[in-house]
Design a protein around this motif. Structure first.
Motif, mmCIF file in Angstrom:
data_model
loop_
_atom_site.group_PDB
_atom_site.id
_atom_site.type_symbol
_atom_site.label_atom_id
_atom_site.label_comp_id
_atom_site.label_asym_id
_atom_site.label_seq_id
_atom_site.Cartn_x
_atom_site.Cartn_y
_atom_site.Cartn_z
ATOM 1 N N GLY A 199 0.786 -1.226 0.000
ATOM 2 C CA GLY A 199 0.000 0.000 0.000
ATOM 3 C C GLY A 199 0.819 1.278 0.000
ATOM 4 N N TYR A 200 2.138 1.146 -0.060
ATOM 5 C CA TYR A 200 2.983 2.330 -0.104
ATOM 6 C C TYR A 200 3.054 2.861 -1.532
ATOM 7 C CZ TYR A 200 4.671 0.619 4.401
ATOM 8 O OH TYR A 200 4.750 0.179 5.682
ATOM 9 N N ALA A 201 3.121 4.166 -1.654
ATOM 10 C CA ALA A 201 3.325 4.785 -2.963
ATOM 11 C C ALA A 201 4.821 4.758 -3.258
ATOM 12 C CB ALA A 201 2.820 6.216 -2.946
ATOM 13 N N GLN A 212 5.312 15.322 -2.104
ATOM 14 C CA GLN A 212 4.377 16.317 -1.582
ATOM 15 C C GLN A 212 2.923 15.886 -1.808
ATOM 16 O OE1 GLN A 212 5.063 19.130 0.185
ATOM 17 N NE2 GLN A 212 7.131 18.319 0.223
ATOM 18 N N GLN A 213 2.654 15.378 -2.980
ATOM 19 C CA GLN A 213 1.300 14.922 -3.288
ATOM 20 C C GLN A 213 0.904 13.761 -2.385
ATOM 21 O OE1 GLN A 213 0.759 13.579 -7.313
ATOM 22 N NE2 GLN A 213 -1.418 13.297 -7.071
ATOM 23 N N MET A 214 1.805 12.821 -2.174
ATOM 24 C CA MET A 214 1.507 11.681 -1.313
ATOM 25 C C MET A 214 1.280 12.139 0.128
ATOM 26 S SD MET A 214 1.272 9.126 -3.300
ATOM 27 C CE MET A 214 0.719 10.251 -4.582
ATOM 28 N N GLN A 258 -2.079 13.512 0.597
ATOM 29 C CA GLN A 258 -3.087 12.447 0.597
ATOM 30 C C GLN A 258 -2.973 11.557 1.834
ATOM 31 O OE1 GLN A 258 -2.699 10.270 -3.077
ATOM 32 N NE2 GLN A 258 -3.022 12.093 -4.324
ATOM 33 N N GLY A 259 -1.972 11.829 2.673
ATOM 34 C CA GLY A 259 -1.778 11.028 3.875
ATOM 35 C C GLY A 259 -1.195 9.662 3.605
#
Length: 86
Positions: A4-6, A76-78, A81-82
């Motif tokens: 589940g990690y980006a 930054q985006q991630m 989104q938390g």
């Protein structure tokens, strides 16, 4: 990703950059023999940069700032989104 990690992949980023007009234009200026009809020939470019530290430095000076900036934007985006990213 399975957990589940980006994940930011620099290789994928570079492949995307090789399709962008501004990057292609700059690569054509520095490595005209590696760009034909607006397409980067990665085999030719790879041969050039692995045989010449100067060419490697030139390529890195083009790509690294772009990859770093996109990695920063991704992180930054991630964060917004938390999500946890690696």
């Amino acid at each position: 990703e399975k957990l589940g990690y980006a994940r930011f992949c620099a290789d994928t980023c570079v492949h995307q950059l090789f399709r962008e007009a501004d990057v292609i234009r700059e690569l054509k200026e520095k490595f005209p023999m590696a760009v034909k009809d607006g397409v980067v020939n990665r085999q030719i470019l790879g041969k050039l940069v692995y045989e010449s530290p100067l060419y490697m430095h030139e390529l890195e000076s083009i790509l690294h700032p772009l990859v770093f900036e996109r990695r920063y934007r991704f992180a930054q985006q991630m964060m917004r989104q938390g999500r946890v990213c690696v």
